[in-house]
Design an enzyme around this catalytic site. Sequence first.
Site, PDB file in Angstrom:
ATOM      1  N   TYR A  15       3.094   5.823  16.113  1.00 32.71           N
ATOM      2  CA  TYR A  15       1.771   5.228  15.909  1.00 32.71           C
ATOM      3  C   TYR A  15       0.670   6.224  16.256  1.00 32.71           C
ATOM      4  O   TYR A  15      -0.316   6.358  15.521  1.00 32.71           O
ATOM      5  CB  TYR A  15       1.648   3.967  16.758  1.00 32.71           C
ATOM      6  CG  TYR A  15       0.429   3.130  16.462  1.00 32.71           C
ATOM      7  CD1 TYR A  15       0.261   2.515  15.225  1.00 32.71           C
ATOM      8  CD2 TYR A  15      -0.553   2.941  17.428  1.00 32.71           C
ATOM      9  CE1 TYR A  15      -0.856   1.732  14.955  1.00 32.71           C
ATOM     10  CE2 TYR A  15      -1.668   2.157  17.174  1.00 32.71           C
ATOM     11  CZ  TYR A  15      -1.815   1.560  15.933  1.00 32.71           C
ATOM     12  OH  TYR A  15      -2.922   0.796  15.673  1.00 32.71           O
TER      13      TYR A  15
ATOM     14  N   VAL B  31       0.810  -1.221   0.000  1.00 33.50           N
ATOM     15  CA  VAL B  31       0.000   0.000   0.000  1.00 33.50           C
ATOM     16  C   VAL B  31       0.840   1.266   0.000  1.00 33.50           C
ATOM     17  O   VAL B  31       0.312   2.356  -0.253  1.00 33.50           O
ATOM     18  CB  VAL B  31      -0.980   0.036   1.199  1.00 33.50           C
ATOM     19  CG1 VAL B  31      -2.009  -1.078   1.099  1.00 33.50           C
ATOM     20  CG2 VAL B  31      -0.243  -0.005   2.536  1.00 33.50           C
TER      21      VAL B  31
ATOM     22  N   VAL C 236      -7.178  -5.269  20.439  1.00 32.93           N
ATOM     23  CA  VAL C 236      -7.773  -6.514  19.948  1.00 32.93           C
ATOM     24  C   VAL C 236      -6.718  -7.594  20.141  1.00 32.93           C
ATOM     25  O   VAL C 236      -5.731  -7.656  19.405  1.00 32.93           O
ATOM     26  CB  VAL C 236      -8.193  -6.393  18.475  1.00 32.93           C
ATOM     27  CG1 VAL C 236      -8.752  -7.713  17.953  1.00 32.93           C
ATOM     28  CG2 VAL C 236      -9.233  -5.281  18.323  1.00 32.93           C
ATOM     29  N   THR C 237      -6.902  -8.440  21.133  1.00 34.67           N
ATOM     30  CA  THR C 237      -5.811  -9.294  21.600  1.00 34.67           C
ATOM     31  C   THR C 237      -5.471 -10.439  20.670  1.00 34.67           C
ATOM     32  O   THR C 237      -4.360 -10.953  20.706  1.00 34.67           O
ATOM     33  CB  THR C 237      -6.140  -9.876  22.984  1.00 34.67           C
ATOM     34  OG1 THR C 237      -7.389 -10.573  22.913  1.00 34.67           O
ATOM     35  CG2 THR C 237      -6.238  -8.790  24.020  1.00 34.67           C
ATOM     36  N   SER C 238      -6.398 -10.855  19.835  1.00 32.51           N
ATOM     37  CA  SER C 238      -6.148 -12.052  19.023  1.00 32.51           C
ATOM     38  C   SER C 238      -5.398 -11.754  17.734  1.00 32.51           C
ATOM     39  O   SER C 238      -5.153 -12.653  16.940  1.00 32.51           O
ATOM     40  CB  SER C 238      -7.471 -12.746  18.693  1.00 32.51           C
ATOM     41  OG  SER C 238      -8.334 -11.880  17.990  1.00 32.51           O
ATOM     42  N   THR C 239      -5.019 -10.509  17.511  1.00 30.72           N
ATOM     43  CA  THR C 239      -4.255 -10.159  16.319  1.00 30.72           C
ATOM     44  C   THR C 239      -2.783  -9.988  16.670  1.00 30.72           C
ATOM     45  O   THR C 239      -2.419  -9.764  17.823  1.00 30.72           O
ATOM     46  CB  THR C 239      -4.767  -8.851  15.701  1.00 30.72           C
ATOM     47  OG1 THR C 239      -4.523  -7.769  16.622  1.00 30.72           O
ATOM     48  CG2 THR C 239      -6.256  -8.935  15.395  1.00 30.72           C
ATOM     49  N   GLY C 240      -1.930 -10.065  15.660  1.00 29.92           N
ATOM     50  CA  GLY C 240      -0.510  -9.863  15.876  1.00 29.92           C
ATOM     51  C   GLY C 240      -0.210  -8.490  16.439  1.00 29.92           C
ATOM     52  O   GLY C 240       0.624  -8.340  17.343  1.00 29.92           O
TER      53      GLY C 240
END
Length: 255
Positions: free
Chosen positions: A156, A65, A189-193
């Site tokens: 960030y 991107v 969002v804990t389940s993402t890298g």
Amino acid sequence: MSNRLKNEVIAITGGGAGIGLAIASAALREGAKVALIDLDQGLAERSAAMLSTGGAVAKGFGADVTKAADITAAITSAEQTIGSLTGLVNNAGIAGFGSVHDADAAAWDRIMAVNVTGTFLASKAALAGMLERHKGTIVNFGSVAGLVGIPTMAAYCAAKGAIVNLTRQMAADYSGRGVRVNAVCPGTVTSTGMGQQLLGSDTSPEVQARRLAKYPIGRFGTPEDIAEAVIFLLSDQAAFVTGAAFAVDGGMTAI
């Protein structure tokens, strides 16, 4: 609900995994065709194949991107393959750590390039057709880090803050021309890298409790939580919503 996105064609950057994949899955359930655009073309194609069941239409495309030629070619290919885009989700992004006094300049540039320039370039590529047809919806990915300061995350926070205000500017430019533009601003969002990166390696009960104390709702987010907010913003249910920074953060920014 179902068919909120019937006959819509949605492109999702960073669509091969995590939140992007959850958005693609939800969009398909709501009747859309989806283009998964990812830096890892193989991942995008495998994820699209996995989603293409029961008549669902999902195609995978590779693109960096941060490169105008790449993302323009991917969006052009998507439109040639599954139809003219009516929606774009600028989900691709990366995070990193460092305060201004000790931040690595190359890491700063990369975070800005993927998050901010990537959003700009993908939007530019999609807008050409949307403006011509006087129809479209763009959902940019901000973050709670674009709404409040997060310690040791200078680049960030700066990048996500830029995206939030770019969203407002784009809404001012394009809402009268048939294109709504909004931002979704997730909490952790804990389940993402990226979520695991933000939480760090210490998973002790004491540290976990301190982290959860920042969330009045009592839990961290899931990719599906974010996907549902994005689907709402893409749909006609949000027909009067444009220029919004939509916090999906379990109340983190409320306290």
